[in-house]
Write a protein that holds these residues in place. Structure first.
Motif: not given
Length: 152
Positions: A73-84, A59-63
């Motif tokens: 300018k922050a749109v597209g920033t990934v805030i969550l990476r590789g959540a299992a 699971l990942c999440a981005k703005l």
């Protein structure tokens, strides 16, 4: 540009009250109780984040949307990476804090179909987080495939 953070302790208190109002207003939104995929609203600031599959089913999440044009300018920033998946309705991964530019141990806890708790922790014990509300369910697999192809 205002930095977006999920660690602001004062925002936690305000987010709880706002989330309660938003959950009540959006009780009919689509989504399963076990599915964090889709778009979620951060009540303090009005930013929207998309939770999606990445890195082999993690699971990942981005703005994906901001309320203020100066934050665009922050749109597209990934805030969550590789959540299992780490438990029933819970995922653990790396959570980026734009306020300090650091990455922390992050948790996503799905409380209901329309309420998600995002929490960041330092050393596994000093934690802070917010409760977000669902804006939209995840697109179908077919639509998601078109989105990913367009992004490449």
């Amino acid at each position: 540009m205002k930095r977006i953070s999920v660690f602001d302790p004062f925002a936690r208190i305000l987010a709880g009250a706002a989330a309660l109002a938003l959950v009540t207003a959006s009780a009919g939104a689509v989504g399963g109780a076990n599915d964090p995929h889709g778009v979620w609203l951060r009540p303090d600031g009005g930013e929207q984040f998309s939770f999606y599959d990445c890195d082999g089913g993690l699971l990942c999440a981005k703005l994906v949307s901001v309320a203020k044009e100066e934050d665009a300018k922050a749109v597209g920033t990934v805030i969550l990476r590789g959540a299992a998946k780490s438990g029933p309705n819970e995922w653990k991964g790396k959570l980026y804090n734009a306020q300090d530019g650091k990455t922390y141990e992050g948790y996503v806890i799905l409380r209901s179909a329309n309420e998600l708790r995002l929490k960041g922790c330092l050393w596994g014990i000093l934690c802070s987080g917010e409760t977000w509300t669902r804006v939209a369910a995840a697109p179908s697999a077919k639509a998601h495939g078109r989105e990913e192809a367009a992004a490449q």
